[in-house]
Design an enzyme around this catalytic site. Sequence first.
Site, PDB file in Angstrom:
ATOM      1  N   GLU A 112       0.834  -1.192   0.000  1.00 51.80           N
ATOM      2  CA  GLU A 112       0.000   0.000   0.000  1.00 51.80           C
ATOM      3  C   GLU A 112       0.870   1.244   0.000  1.00 51.80           C
ATOM      4  OE1 GLU A 112      -3.855  -1.961   2.275  1.00 51.80           O
ATOM      5  OE2 GLU A 112      -2.657  -0.459   3.324  1.00 51.80           O
ATOM      6  N   HIS A 234      -8.787  10.336   3.923  1.00 47.88           N
ATOM      7  CA  HIS A 234      -8.499   9.271   2.967  1.00 47.88           C
ATOM      8  C   HIS A 234      -8.719   9.817   1.566  1.00 47.88           C
ATOM      9  CE1 HIS A 234      -8.387   5.456   0.883  1.00 47.88           C
ATOM     10  NE2 HIS A 234      -7.958   4.896   2.003  1.00 47.88           N
ATOM     11  N   ARG A 280      -0.907   8.925   2.155  1.00 48.61           N
ATOM     12  CA  ARG A 280      -2.261   9.447   2.022  1.00 48.61           C
ATOM     13  C   ARG A 280      -2.342  10.970   2.052  1.00 48.61           C
ATOM     14  NH1 ARG A 280      -5.431   5.130   5.959  1.00 48.61           N
ATOM     15  NH2 ARG A 280      -5.380   3.394   4.482  1.00 48.61           N
ATOM     16  N   HIS A 341     -10.928  10.497   7.651  1.00 49.51           N
ATOM     17  CA  HIS A 341     -10.765   9.048   7.768  1.00 49.51           C
ATOM     18  C   HIS A 341     -10.197   8.591   9.106  1.00 49.51           C
ATOM     19  CE1 HIS A 341     -10.161   4.952   6.483  1.00 49.51           C
ATOM     20  NE2 HIS A 341      -8.858   5.028   6.647  1.00 49.51           N
ATOM     21  N   ARG A 376      -0.648   8.859   9.605  1.00 45.91           N
ATOM     22  CA  ARG A 376      -0.604   7.408   9.776  1.00 45.91           C
ATOM     23  C   ARG A 376      -0.263   6.699   8.469  1.00 45.91           C
ATOM     24  NH1 ARG A 376      -4.278   3.228   8.934  1.00 45.91           N
ATOM     25  NH2 ARG A 376      -5.986   4.646   8.465  1.00 45.91           N
TER      26      ARG A 376
END
Length: 523
Positions: A112, A234, A280, A341, A376
């Site tokens: 990811e 997000h 992100r 998010h 994060r």
Amino acid sequence: MPLCSDVLIIGSGLAGQAAALRLAASRKVTLISKRTLEDSASSWAQGGIAAVLDNRDSIEAHIRDTINAGALLNDPRATRFVIENGRRAVDWLIEQGVPFTRDQDGYHLAQEGGHSARRVIHVADATGLAVQTTLTHKVRQHPNITILEQHIAVDLITGEKLGLAERRCYGAYVLDNTTGEVLTLGARHTLIATGGAGKVYLYTTNPDTSTGDGIAMAWRAGCRVANMEFIQFHPTCLYHPQAKSFLISEAVRGEGGRLLLPDGRRFMPRHDARAELAPRDVVARAIDFEMKKRGLDCVYLDISHKPAAFLAEHFPNIMARCSELGIDISRQPIPVVPAAHYTCGGVITDLRARTNLAGLYVAGEASCTGLHGANRLASNSLLECLVFAEAAANDILQQNESELPELPPWDDSRVSDPDEEIVIAHNWYELRRFMWDYVGIVRTTKRLQRAQNRIRLLLREIDDFYSLFRVSHDLIELRNLVVTADLIIRCALRRHESRGLHSSRNYPETLERARNTVLKRRL
């Protein structure tokens, strides 16, 4: 009469249920859930759990990726602690029976954004649901776990409230949504595992339960809070009038998904060398920039170059949900927008999940452990839940059990039923609207000051309402949301730089030294 147990756990997501199962072998546990055990942000997690499970990967690489994504604000000790315990946390889930997706080499590991290796173990594209379903089955069967569903915590019971010299938590007052009665739940140890505060924003990927309850309660009880300005948006929430809070997993970009403008052109390579695999915060700001620059309602995420069979195997839930809305992801791109998010800040804890209030622990999204820094890294959230649920449980099991003081019942003798509940609905919408407009992905000092002026009025109005009328589920959530929004704004105004998820037009540079934004309440 108060209902007493050894441990009170507020919140039924992954952190709460994992801690309950680890404690229940030798302790009486009470687990409360605002709705049912199945209703939590953990159930919505699609991507998976990041952990070093491959010989070609390393602890140092995972630490490096986490700190790079966190814009160097991460606590090095907490980061190493979580990542070094990652494999054991995953092994524990496997022992519980979680059916992680396999391939010819063993467990399939996805990659990811922000990760330098494939290290995300998952259950197709519904990892959170599979983990939650597995643990919920065990929690419901355990004789030492008392489950109180449709219950919402009102406030913590502390030594200060009882007039005692000791600063300690002794449980919580909890509203039974089915009867309207406020219960007194006493406990020698209390664990907050209530999740984040996504519902403070108008658009969010979070469930309706994410109203910052644990953060607000801990703050009112005198706990320190940090880094609330770092709200992760997000990049890819499904944009469709009939799709409420449906997330398009990071793993879609990890498997080759490309972000496109309406005319089919890619734009991420112009914003970052890592393109769609950038962290992100980078991707969300890029999408926000392109949408504002071009007056777009959304951008598009295209994975249609992959075979339909591959998509059906790796993203069955995303494929099915999009199909319900008339979008065939094997043939056409998915319309997406950023949405609130994840709450990267929260209640400050140590490596044993302890707060500065004795007897009170926090695990999961409501905490600020130092793992996430200013942003994060994808799929580190479920990992943090597992590691700190175990840490809290271990610390509780090592404590000597002491007697509880006398706990008074909830006093509602001087309040009445509310006469205008429409005030709650109006304040709820106003709060979420101005937080979206003024405290969003890109901020200015002027916008933040406007938000602060509005929040002060709401705080006074809701405090007055709370003091005059009987509590209700909606009032409790609104009260907590307003406190949490105030903490976000106060932290954002204190940070005079752009770092990670906090992007300020007034302070576009990143300072040389990374510092936490710590708030302390005067008692």
